[in-house]
Design a protein around this motif. Structure first.
Motif, PDB file in Angstrom:
ATOM      1  N   MET A 111      46.904  21.345 -31.869  1.00 25.50           N
ATOM      2  CA  MET A 111      46.028  22.137 -31.012  1.00 25.50           C
ATOM      3  C   MET A 111      44.969  21.230 -30.406  1.00 25.50           C
ATOM      4  SD  MET A 111      43.406  25.027 -32.265  1.00 25.50           S
ATOM      5  CE  MET A 111      42.877  26.256 -31.158  1.00 25.50           C
ATOM      6  N   ASN A 112      45.202  20.691 -29.274  1.00 25.80           N
ATOM      7  CA  ASN A 112      44.230  19.835 -28.605  1.00 25.80           C
ATOM      8  C   ASN A 112      43.845  20.447 -27.274  1.00 25.80           C
ATOM      9  OD1 ASN A 112      43.859  17.797 -30.494  1.00 25.80           O
ATOM     10  ND2 ASN A 112      45.756  16.798 -29.899  1.00 25.80           N
ATOM     11  N   GLU A 113      43.220  21.613 -27.328  1.00 24.89           N
ATOM     12  CA  GLU A 113      42.769  22.262 -26.109  1.00 24.89           C
ATOM     13  C   GLU A 113      41.409  21.719 -25.714  1.00 24.89           C
ATOM     14  OE1 GLU A 113      43.511  26.354 -25.180  1.00 24.89           O
ATOM     15  OE2 GLU A 113      44.368  26.614 -27.168  1.00 24.89           O
ATOM     16  N   ARG A 114      41.174  21.675 -24.406  1.00 27.92           N
ATOM     17  CA  ARG A 114      39.909  21.147 -23.895  1.00 27.92           C
ATOM     18  C   ARG A 114      39.395  22.091 -22.805  1.00 27.92           C
ATOM     19  NH1 ARG A 114      39.910  15.191 -22.348  1.00 27.92           N
ATOM     20  NH2 ARG A 114      39.177  15.036 -24.483  1.00 27.92           N
ATOM     21  N   PHE A 115      38.102  22.361 -22.868  1.00 27.88           N
ATOM     22  CA  PHE A 115      37.441  23.186 -21.869  1.00 27.88           C
ATOM     23  C   PHE A 115      36.282  22.385 -21.294  1.00 27.88           C
ATOM     24  CE2 PHE A 115      39.462  26.110 -24.748  1.00 27.88           C
ATOM     25  CZ  PHE A 115      39.999  27.076 -23.915  1.00 27.88           C
ATOM     26  N   SER A 116      36.128  22.428 -19.974  1.00 27.83           N
ATOM     27  CA  SER A 116      35.016  21.749 -19.310  1.00 27.83           C
ATOM     28  C   SER A 116      34.135  22.773 -18.621  1.00 27.83           C
ATOM     29  CB  SER A 116      35.517  20.758 -18.260  1.00 27.83           C
ATOM     30  OG  SER A 116      36.134  19.665 -18.878  1.00 27.83           O
ATOM     31  N   ALA A 117      32.851  22.480 -18.590  1.00 25.16           N
ATOM     32  CA  ALA A 117      31.907  23.346 -17.902  1.00 25.16           C
ATOM     33  C   ALA A 117      32.167  23.298 -16.403  1.00 25.16           C
ATOM     34  CB  ALA A 117      30.481  22.911 -18.214  1.00 25.16           C
ATOM     35  N   SER A 118      31.638  24.265 -15.713  1.00 22.98           N
ATOM     36  CA  SER A 118      31.805  24.344 -14.271  1.00 22.98           C
ATOM     37  C   SER A 118      31.171  23.139 -13.585  1.00 22.98           C
ATOM     38  CB  SER A 118      31.154  25.625 -13.744  1.00 22.98           C
ATOM     39  OG  SER A 118      31.164  25.628 -12.343  1.00 22.98           O
ATOM     40  N   GLY A 119      31.826  22.650 -12.566  1.00 25.30           N
ATOM     41  CA  GLY A 119      31.308  21.524 -11.806  1.00 25.30           C
ATOM     42  C   GLY A 119      30.276  21.916 -10.755  1.00 25.30           C
ATOM     43  N   LEU A 120      30.056  23.213 -10.572  1.00 22.63           N
ATOM     44  CA  LEU A 120      29.082  23.644  -9.570  1.00 22.63           C
ATOM     45  C   LEU A 120      27.654  23.307  -9.968  1.00 22.63           C
ATOM     46  CD1 LEU A 120      30.463  27.154  -8.574  1.00 22.63           C
ATOM     47  CD2 LEU A 120      30.539  25.046  -7.255  1.00 22.63           C
ATOM     48  N   MET A 121      27.316  23.509 -11.225  1.00 23.72           N
ATOM     49  CA  MET A 121      25.948  23.269 -11.673  1.00 23.72           C
ATOM     50  C   MET A 121      25.686  21.793 -11.973  1.00 23.72           C
ATOM     51  SD  MET A 121      24.596  26.204 -11.468  1.00 23.72           S
ATOM     52  CE  MET A 121      23.094  26.137 -12.383  1.00 23.72           C
ATOM     53  N   ASN A 122      26.693  21.096 -12.462  1.00 20.18           N
ATOM     54  CA  ASN A 122      26.539  19.693 -12.818  1.00 20.18           C
ATOM     55  C   ASN A 122      27.865  18.987 -12.536  1.00 20.18           C
ATOM     56  OD1 ASN A 122      25.847  17.252 -13.889  1.00 20.18           O
ATOM     57  ND2 ASN A 122      25.203  18.028 -15.863  1.00 20.18           N
ATOM     58  N   PRO A 123      28.124  18.618 -11.287  1.00 21.23           N
ATOM     59  CA  PRO A 123      29.448  18.114 -10.923  1.00 21.23           C
ATOM     60  C   PRO A 123      29.824  16.767 -11.535  1.00 21.23           C
ATOM     61  CG  PRO A 123      27.941  17.927  -9.072  1.00 21.23           C
ATOM     62  CD  PRO A 123      27.209  18.663 -10.154  1.00 21.23           C
ATOM     63  N   PHE A 124      28.858  15.947 -11.892  1.00 21.39           N
ATOM     64  CA  PHE A 124      29.182  14.614 -12.390  1.00 21.39           C
ATOM     65  C   PHE A 124      29.205  14.523 -13.909  1.00 21.39           C
ATOM     66  CE2 PHE A 124      27.129  13.998  -8.237  1.00 21.39           C
ATOM     67  CZ  PHE A 124      28.213  13.481  -7.559  1.00 21.39           C
ATOM     68  N   PHE A 125      28.502  15.413 -14.588  1.00 22.15           N
ATOM     69  CA  PHE A 125      28.373  15.325 -16.044  1.00 22.15           C
ATOM     70  C   PHE A 125      28.580  16.683 -16.712  1.00 22.15           C
ATOM     71  CE2 PHE A 125      25.395  12.354 -14.003  1.00 22.15           C
ATOM     72  CZ  PHE A 125      25.969  11.155 -14.392  1.00 22.15           C
ATOM     73  N   PRO A 126      29.761  17.291 -16.589  1.00 22.97           N
ATOM     74  CA  PRO A 126      29.958  18.608 -17.210  1.00 22.97           C
ATOM     75  C   PRO A 126      30.104  18.500 -18.733  1.00 22.97           C
ATOM     76  CG  PRO A 126      32.002  17.846 -16.246  1.00 22.97           C
ATOM     77  CD  PRO A 126      30.944  16.838 -15.879  1.00 22.97           C
ATOM     78  N   GLU A 183      31.691  19.465 -22.385  1.00 26.29           N
ATOM     79  CA  GLU A 183      33.093  19.677 -22.761  1.00 26.29           C
ATOM     80  C   GLU A 183      33.193  20.171 -24.193  1.00 26.29           C
ATOM     81  OE1 GLU A 183      35.370  16.113 -22.380  1.00 26.29           O
ATOM     82  OE2 GLU A 183      35.305  16.126 -20.210  1.00 26.29           O
ATOM     83  N   VAL A 184      34.249  20.944 -24.443  1.00 27.10           N
ATOM     84  CA  VAL A 184      34.602  21.386 -25.789  1.00 27.10           C
ATOM     85  C   VAL A 184      36.054  20.991 -25.997  1.00 27.10           C
ATOM     86  CG1 VAL A 184      34.882  23.357 -27.325  1.00 27.10           C
ATOM     87  CG2 VAL A 184      33.043  23.362 -25.641  1.00 27.10           C
ATOM     88  N   THR A 185      36.329  20.245 -27.077  1.00 23.84           N
ATOM     89  CA  THR A 185      37.689  19.814 -27.379  1.00 23.84           C
ATOM     90  C   THR A 185      38.055  20.270 -28.786  1.00 23.84           C
ATOM     91  OG1 THR A 185      37.365  17.850 -26.010  1.00 23.84           O
ATOM     92  CG2 THR A 185      39.256  17.840 -27.485  1.00 23.84           C
ATOM     93  N   PHE A 186      39.163  20.994 -28.891  1.00 27.06           N
ATOM     94  CA  PHE A 186      39.620  21.496 -30.179  1.00 27.06           C
ATOM     95  C   PHE A 186      40.600  20.518 -30.808  1.00 27.06           C
ATOM     96  CE2 PHE A 186      38.106  25.222 -28.077  1.00 27.06           C
ATOM     97  CZ  PHE A 186      37.564  25.985 -29.094  1.00 27.06           C
ATOM     98  N   GLY A 187      40.408  20.225 -32.077  1.00 26.57           N
ATOM     99  CA  GLY A 187      41.306  19.369 -32.832  1.00 26.57           C
ATOM    100  C   GLY A 187      41.889  20.130 -34.003  1.00 26.57           C
TER     101      GLY A 187
END
Length: 93
Positions: free
Chosen positions: A1-16, A18-22
């Motif tokens: 289970m290596n799912e990854r979620f990134s924050a929206s790029g609208l508020m912070n396009p260069f440094f979102p 992240e949440v990564t499940f291991g």
């Protein structure tokens, strides 16, 4: 289970954020302009997950047992809900 979620790029396009499940836990990457913090938390060490929803985006607050809470910002409401569901499923397993 290596799912990854990134924050929206609208508020912070260069440094979102992240949440990564291991297999054994979750890594939370909180990024700022000149630094980033990686926090790994075992599923067994998580005592709660809270979501604070705004008009467009949500903030996820992770409450570990023996550490300060971890706050990750600017996730879509759907991603925030999915992150919470995945964490709670692993915590209860």
């Amino acid at each position: 289970m290596n799912e990854r979620f990134s924050a929206s790029g609208l508020m912070n396009p260069f440094f979102p954020d992240e949440v990564t499940f291991g297999e054994k836990g979750v890594t939370f990457k909180v990024r700022k302009l000149f630094k980033s913090n990686d926090n790994f938390v075992f599923y067994s060490d998580i005592s709660g997950v809270e979501i604070e929803s705004g008009v467009l985006f949500s903030t996820i607050r992770i409450i570990p047992r023996m550490r300060p809470e971890i706050i990750i910002n600017n996730f879509t409401k759907g991603d925030a809900k999915k992150v919470k569901e995945l964490i709670l499923a692993k915590v209860q397993a």
